[in-house]
Design a protein around this motif. Structure first.
Motif, mmCIF file in Angstrom:
data_model
loop_
_atom_site.group_PDB
_atom_site.id
_atom_site.type_symbol
_atom_site.label_atom_id
_atom_site.label_comp_id
_atom_site.label_asym_id
_atom_site.label_seq_id
_atom_site.Cartn_x
_atom_site.Cartn_y
_atom_site.Cartn_z
ATOM 1 N N VAL A 82 0.847 -1.199 0.000
ATOM 2 C CA VAL A 82 0.000 0.000 0.000
ATOM 3 C C VAL A 82 0.881 1.246 0.000
ATOM 4 O O VAL A 82 0.618 2.204 -0.736
ATOM 5 C CB VAL A 82 -0.971 -0.006 1.203
ATOM 6 N N GLU A 83 1.935 1.240 0.813
ATOM 7 C CA GLU A 83 2.859 2.378 0.835
ATOM 8 C C GLU A 83 3.486 2.609 -0.539
ATOM 9 O O GLU A 83 3.609 3.749 -1.001
ATOM 10 C CB GLU A 83 3.962 2.156 1.872
ATOM 11 N N ILE A 84 3.892 1.527 -1.186
ATOM 12 C CA ILE A 84 4.512 1.621 -2.511
ATOM 13 C C ILE A 84 3.499 2.160 -3.524
ATOM 14 O O ILE A 84 3.804 3.072 -4.306
ATOM 15 C CB ILE A 84 5.072 0.249 -2.950
ATOM 16 N N ALA A 85 2.293 1.609 -3.514
ATOM 17 C CA ALA A 85 1.256 2.060 -4.447
ATOM 18 C C ALA A 85 0.904 3.527 -4.194
ATOM 19 O O ALA A 85 0.689 4.295 -5.143
ATOM 20 C CB ALA A 85 0.015 1.181 -4.336
ATOM 21 N N ASN A 86 0.850 3.931 -2.929
ATOM 22 C CA ASN A 86 0.557 5.331 -2.606
ATOM 23 C C ASN A 86 1.650 6.258 -3.124
ATOM 24 O O ASN A 86 1.364 7.358 -3.616
ATOM 25 C CB ASN A 86 0.371 5.522 -1.104
ATOM 26 N N ALA A 87 2.907 5.825 -3.027
ATOM 27 C CA ALA A 87 4.015 6.631 -3.550
ATOM 28 C C ALA A 87 3.917 6.745 -5.070
ATOM 29 O O ALA A 87 4.165 7.828 -5.639
ATOM 30 C CB ALA A 87 5.353 6.028 -3.139
ATOM 31 N N MET A 88 3.547 5.667 -5.728
ATOM 32 C CA MET A 88 3.384 5.695 -7.184
ATOM 33 C C MET A 88 2.224 6.612 -7.566
ATOM 34 O O MET A 88 2.321 7.383 -8.518
ATOM 35 C CB MET A 88 3.158 4.289 -7.724
ATOM 36 N N GLU A 89 1.135 6.545 -6.801
ATOM 37 C CA GLU A 89 0.004 7.429 -7.063
ATOM 38 C C GLU A 89 0.413 8.890 -6.895
ATOM 39 O O GLU A 89 0.063 9.744 -7.716
ATOM 40 C CB GLU A 89 -1.158 7.112 -6.126
ATOM 41 N N ALA A 90 1.163 9.173 -5.846
ATOM 42 C CA ALA A 90 1.619 10.547 -5.612
ATOM 43 C C ALA A 90 2.476 11.045 -6.776
ATOM 44 O O ALA A 90 2.376 12.207 -7.184
ATOM 45 C CB ALA A 90 2.393 10.627 -4.294
ATOM 46 N N GLU A 91 3.303 10.168 -7.321
ATOM 47 C CA GLU A 91 4.141 10.553 -8.466
ATOM 48 C C GLU A 91 3.289 10.838 -9.695
ATOM 49 O O GLU A 91 3.525 11.820 -10.410
ATOM 50 C CB GLU A 91 5.162 9.456 -8.760
ATOM 51 N N ILE A 92 2.291 10.016 -9.960
ATOM 52 C CA ILE A 92 1.402 10.259 -11.102
ATOM 53 C C ILE A 92 0.661 11.575 -10.902
ATOM 54 O O ILE A 92 0.553 12.397 -11.820
ATOM 55 C CB ILE A 92 0.409 9.091 -11.287
ATOM 56 N N ARG A 93 0.161 11.799 -9.693
ATOM 57 C CA ARG A 93 -0.541 13.052 -9.417
ATOM 58 C C ARG A 93 0.393 14.253 -9.621
ATOM 59 O O ARG A 93 -0.020 15.276 -10.161
ATOM 60 C CB ARG A 93 -1.103 13.046 -7.995
ATOM 61 N N ARG A 94 1.644 14.111 -9.208
ATOM 62 C CA ARG A 94 2.607 15.200 -9.396
ATOM 63 C C ARG A 94 2.851 15.449 -10.879
ATOM 64 O O ARG A 94 2.822 16.581 -11.344
ATOM 65 C CB ARG A 94 3.925 14.864 -8.690
ATOM 66 N N ARG A 95 3.066 14.376 -11.636
ATOM 67 C CA ARG A 95 3.348 14.506 -13.075
ATOM 68 C C ARG A 95 2.213 15.193 -13.824
ATOM 69 O O ARG A 95 2.442 15.912 -14.792
ATOM 70 C CB ARG A 95 3.556 13.122 -13.708
ATOM 71 N N TYR A 96 0.979 14.910 -13.407
ATOM 72 C CA TYR A 96 -0.175 15.428 -14.126
ATOM 73 C C TYR A 96 -0.802 16.646 -13.458
ATOM 74 O O TYR A 96 -1.895 17.067 -13.825
ATOM 75 C CB TYR A 96 -1.208 14.314 -14.340
ATOM 76 N N GLY A 97 -0.112 17.209 -12.478
ATOM 77 C CA GLY A 97 -0.587 18.432 -11.850
ATOM 78 C C GLY A 97 -1.885 18.282 -11.084
ATOM 79 O O GLY A 97 -2.665 19.219 -10.987
#
Length: 91
Positions: free
Chosen positions: A68-83
């Motif tokens: 879950v921590e890993i998936a949350n970090a990946m989600e945060a990165e996608i959110r950052r990339r797409y503003g």
């Protein structure tokens, strides 16, 4: 990039979490494997297979929590990339 760009690239079917998961699978190294493993651990923990073995259940929960921590970090990165704004999770 924006949420609109994300939906144009990965489809508008489903809600924002579904679109983000498709982006994780496509853009994050190990994203596909992490989300598949997380789904497997959710299924294992929902079944009654571990009820008789508390140690195994605790280990599965710990592994799931790490995924879950890993998936949350990946989600945060996608959110950052797409503003996109950061996800605000309720406890």
């Amino acid at each position: 990039m924006s949420t609109r760009d994300l939906r144009e690239k990965y489809g508008s079917n489903g809600g924002t979490p579904a679109v983000i998961n498709r982006a994780i699978r496509a853009e994050c190294p190990g994203g596909n494997e992490a989300l598949d493993a997380l789904r497997s651990f959710h299924e294992i923990l929902r079944s009654d297979r571990l009820e008789s073995n508390p140690t195994a259940k605790a280990m599965a929960e710990a592994a799931r929590n790490r995924l879950v921590e890993i998936a949350n970090a990946m989600e945060a990165e996608i959110r950052r990339r797409y503003g996109m704004p950061p996800e605000t999770r309720k406890p």
